[in-house]
Design an enzyme around this catalytic site. Structure first.
Site, mmCIF file in Angstrom:
data_model
loop_
_atom_site.group_PDB
_atom_site.id
_atom_site.type_symbol
_atom_site.label_atom_id
_atom_site.label_comp_id
_atom_site.label_asym_id
_atom_site.label_seq_id
_atom_site.Cartn_x
_atom_site.Cartn_y
_atom_site.Cartn_z
ATOM 1 N N SER A 114 0.842 -1.194 0.000
ATOM 2 C CA SER A 114 0.000 0.000 0.000
ATOM 3 C C SER A 114 0.875 1.240 0.000
ATOM 4 O O SER A 114 2.096 1.168 0.113
ATOM 5 C CB SER A 114 -0.898 0.012 1.243
ATOM 6 O OG SER A 114 -0.154 0.487 2.348
ATOM 7 N N LYS A 115 0.197 2.375 -0.113
ATOM 8 C CA LYS A 115 0.907 3.664 -0.124
ATOM 9 C C LYS A 115 1.751 3.856 1.134
ATOM 10 O O LYS A 115 2.714 4.595 1.129
ATOM 11 C CB LYS A 115 -0.111 4.799 -0.181
ATOM 12 C CG LYS A 115 -0.541 5.114 -1.587
ATOM 13 C CD LYS A 115 -1.398 6.365 -1.590
ATOM 14 C CE LYS A 115 -2.095 6.485 -2.913
ATOM 15 N NZ LYS A 115 -3.404 7.060 -2.865
ATOM 16 N N ARG A 116 1.330 3.203 2.210
ATOM 17 C CA ARG A 116 2.065 3.373 3.458
ATOM 18 C C ARG A 116 3.392 2.606 3.439
ATOM 19 O O ARG A 116 4.311 2.928 4.152
ATOM 20 C CB ARG A 116 1.209 2.935 4.651
ATOM 21 C CG ARG A 116 0.517 4.119 5.321
ATOM 22 C CD ARG A 116 -0.559 3.667 6.271
ATOM 23 N NE ARG A 116 -1.741 3.263 5.530
ATOM 24 C CZ ARG A 116 -2.362 2.103 5.661
ATOM 25 N NH1 ARG A 116 -1.911 1.216 6.506
ATOM 26 N NH2 ARG A 116 -3.423 1.833 4.952
ATOM 27 N N ASP A 117 3.462 1.582 2.613
ATOM 28 C CA ASP A 117 4.680 0.779 2.559
ATOM 29 C C ASP A 117 5.756 1.414 1.683
ATOM 30 O O ASP A 117 6.923 1.420 2.015
ATOM 31 C CB ASP A 117 4.381 -0.612 1.966
ATOM 32 C CG ASP A 117 3.417 -1.404 2.807
ATOM 33 O OD1 ASP A 117 3.743 -1.626 3.978
ATOM 34 O OD2 ASP A 117 2.341 -1.785 2.311
ATOM 35 N N ALA A 118 5.325 1.915 0.537
ATOM 36 C CA ALA A 118 6.327 2.335 -0.455
ATOM 37 C C ALA A 118 5.779 3.485 -1.281
ATOM 38 O O ALA A 118 4.580 3.766 -1.246
ATOM 39 C CB ALA A 118 6.655 1.158 -1.366
#
Ligand code: GLU
Length: 511
Positions: free
Chosen positions: A252-256
C-alpha cells in the site's frame, strides 16, 4: 529465434514499484539472453492515458538505467510503439477472427450485460457475460442492428475445455476455459481491449518471453487461446508473485512510494533502488544482497524468479541505500549530490573549493542514506555568517560554567597555529594534502599545515596544561564550531573550518 522481451505499461499513472520490477526483469532477461528489450505503450484507454504519465514512466526507466532497444524515442522496425497508432492492424486481425468464426458481434448494452451477470449469479453460477449473442441467427442480428445498436466484438471461447499454461514461474497451471467468458476483443468504438491488442502486438513485435505480475495469469489463458485461434505461437509466460507490504498484505501507499521518481526526488541513488527492486523476487546468489545491474545480467534467468511473494521492507531499503552511498567514490558522490549540496554550499565553491567540499562530504558519507540528508549536515562548513546552534549544542555550552574561559584560551592557541585558511580563503593545498575522514594514526607528513591528528595532539596537550578534562573540553568546542553535538570528528571539524572561522566561532562563546 532472437529473444525479444518487452515492458508494456499503460500510461495511466506513474511508474510504481511493481511496474518497475516487471520492466527490470524483462530488461535483465533480454540482456542476459543477448536479445532485445522493447518498450510498448498500451494507451488504448484514451480517457485515462496521459502524456504526463508517459513522461514519468520513461523518466523512471531512464533513471533506473533500464534502456530499451525499440520503443518511444528510439524507434525500431516494429513500430509504431504506441497502441493508439496501431488501430488499423487490430481491425485487420478482428476481420480475420470474424471470418474464421472465432469472433462474433455482440449487441448487448452494458445494462444487459450486467443484468445477465446478475442472473447467472442468482442461479449460483459464475457471474460473467451470459453469451446471449454467441449463437444468434442472421435475422436476429439484422433486427438488433435495425434498432441502431452498436456491436462490440467478442471472442468465442471454447467451452468445457481444459487448457494448460506452462508458466516459467508457476509451472504448469490448468484452467477449464468455461471459467473465462467470451471476452471483448473490440469495443463498439473500434478500440481494442488489452488482451486483444497485446496478442496482436506480441506477435507482430516478435515477442518470445513475457514476464509480468500474476494478476495477469487469467489473461495469459485468454491470450494463449487467442494465439491458437490465429494459428500463431504464443510467447513463453512467467507470471510472477506480487510485491507485498511488510505485513504480508498487498503493498500500500504506506509501505512504499507510488512513483519511482519519488525515490529520485528524496535523494536515493538509482543503483540502490535498482538493486533493491531486483531483489524483490530474485536472488543473486546465496545471501549476497548487493549486486550491480551488470552482475545481475550475467546471472539472470527467468526461472529463478521466486514463486513466493516478496515483502517490501523499508528498513532494508534504507540500509541498502546507505551502503550504496558509502561505496560511491567521493568525487562521484559530490558530483551526484551537487543539486542537493547547492542548498547550503555556494555554487562557485564547486570550482574554487572542490577539495574542501569532498573532505566535508567524506566526513558524512558513512552517516547518510540519501543525498538529501547532506546539505544540512555540511552547512556548518560553508556558513560565513553567524552559526545557528541547535538545542543540544546550546545545552552543552551552558552546562560547563568555565567553558567560556577555555574557549577563549583555545581560540588564542588556534590563532597562532598553523591551521589551514578558512573558507572562502584559498585552501586548496591543505585540502589536497589531507584526505578526510582522517586517521589519527597516520598524520600526513607533507601537509602544508597541521593535520587533524596534529590538531588533536595539540588539543590534548592544551587540556593537560590547563588541567581540564579532555572530555569536558571537546563538547563545548564542538558545539560552538558546528552548532550541533553530533557529526564529524572534532579535529576533522577544526581542520575543515580553518583558522579564521574556528577563532571567530570560539570567541563568540568565549569569556
Ligand atoms: N498494459 C499492461 C499492464 O500495464 C501490460 C501487461 C502485460 O505485460 O501484458 O498491466
Amino acid at each position: 529465434m532472437t529473444p525479444r522481451l518487452r515492458f508494456a505499461p499503460s500510461p495511466t499513472g506513474p511508474l510504481h514499484l511493481g511496474g518497475a520490477r516487471t520492466a527490470l526483469y524483462n530488461w535483465a532477461a533480454a540482456r542476459a539472453m543477448g536479445g532485445q528489450f522493447l518498450l510498448r505503450i498500451e494507451d488504448t484507454d484514451r480517457a485515462r492515458s496521459t502524456d504526463e504519465s508517459l513522461q514519468i514512466i520513461l523518466e523512471g526507466l531512464r533513471w533506473l538505467g533500464v534502456d530499451w532497444d525499440e520503443g518511444p524515442e528510439t524507434g525500431g522496425d516494429h513500430g509504431p510503439y504506441f497502441q493508439s497508432q496501431r488501430l488499423d492492424l487490430y481491425a485487420k486481425y478482428a476481420e480475420k477472427l470474424l471470418d474464421t468464426g472465432w469472433a462474433y458481434k455482440c449487441y448487448a448494452t452494458p445494462e444487459e450485460v450486467a443484468e445477465g451477470r446478475e442472473r447467472l449469479q442468482a442461479e449460483g453460477k459464475r457471474p460473467m457475460y451470459d453469451r446471449r449473442h454467441r449463437d444468434i441467427t442472421d435475422e436476429q442480428r439484422a433486427e438488433l442492428e435495425a434498432e441502431g445498436r452498436k456491436a462490440s466484438l467478442r471472442f468465442r471461447m471454447p467451452l468445457d475445455e481444459v487448457r494448460q499454461l506452462d508458466d516459467l514461474s508457476k509451472g504448469v497451471v490448468e484452467v477449464n476455459l468455461q471459467e473465462l467468458d467470451d471476452w471483448v476483443l473490440m469495443r463498439p468504438d473500434g478500440m481494442p481491449t488489452y488482451n486483444f491488442a497485446c496478442v496482436v502486438d506480441d506477435h507482430e513485435m516478435g515477442i518470445t518471453h513475457v514476464v509480468r505480475g500474476e494478476e495477469h495469469l487469467m489473461n495469459g489463458f485468454k491470450q494463449l487461446v487467442l494465439f491458437g485461434a490465429l494459428g500463431l505461437e504464443a510467447p513463453r509466460y512467467a507470471h510472477i508473485p506480487l510485491i507485498l507490504g511488510k505485513n504480508g498484505k498487498k503493498l500500500s501507499k504506506r509501505d512504499a512510494v507510488t512513483n519511482i521518481l519519488d525515490y529520485r526526488d528524496q535523494g536515493y541513488l538509482p543503483e540502490a533502488i535498482f538493486n533493491y527492486i531486483a531483489m524483490l523476487g530474485w536472488g543473486f546468489s546465496g545471501d549476497q544482497d548487493l549486486f550491480t545491474a551488470e552482475e545481475m545480467v550475467e546471472r539472470f534467468q527467468i526461472k529463478d524468479i521466486g514463486s513466493g511473494g516478496a515483502k517490501f521492507d523499508d528498513e532494508k531499503l534504507a540500509w541498502m541505500a546507505g551502503d550504496y552511498v558509502r561505496r560511491t567514490p567521493i568525487a562521484d558522490l559530490v558530483d551526484r549530490a551537487r543539486p542537493w549540496l547547492e542548498q547550503t554550499v555556494p555554487s562557485e565553491a564547486f570550482d574554487t573549493h572542490r577539495g574542501l567540499i569532498e573532505n566535508v562530504v567524506s566526513c558524512y558519507q558513512e552517516r547518510v542514506k540519501i543525498l538529501s540528508e547532506l546539505p544540512e549536515k555540511v552547512a556548518f562548513a560553508f556558513t560565513t555568517g553567524t552559526l545557528e546552534l541547535d538545542a543540544d549544542a546550546q545545552k552543552k555550552l551552558k552546562k560547563q560554567e568555565d567553558a567560556p574561559q577555555w574557549l577563549s584560551a583555545y581560540a588564542d592557541l588556534l590563532e597562532k597555529s598553523d591551521l589551514p585558511p578558512s573558507y572562502p580563503h584559498d585552501r586548496a593545498a591543505a585540502d589536497a594534502a589531507v584526505r578526510l575522514p582522517s586517521d589519527p594514526e597516520k598524520p600526513v607528513s607533507d601537509a602544508p599545515c597541521m593535520t587533524p591528528a596534529e590538531i588533536e595532539q595539540q588539543c590534548r596537550a592544551f587540556a593537560g596544561e590547563h588541567g581540564i578534562k579532555f572530555g569536558q573540553l571537546v563538547h563545548p568546542i564542538r558545539a560552538s564550531l558546528s552548532g550541533t553535538t553530533k557529526g564529524a570528528g572534532l579535529f576533522d571539524l577544526v581542520f575543515l573550518l580553518g583558522r579564521e572561522t574556528c577563532v571567530a566561532r570560539l570567541r563568540r562563546f568565549g569569556a
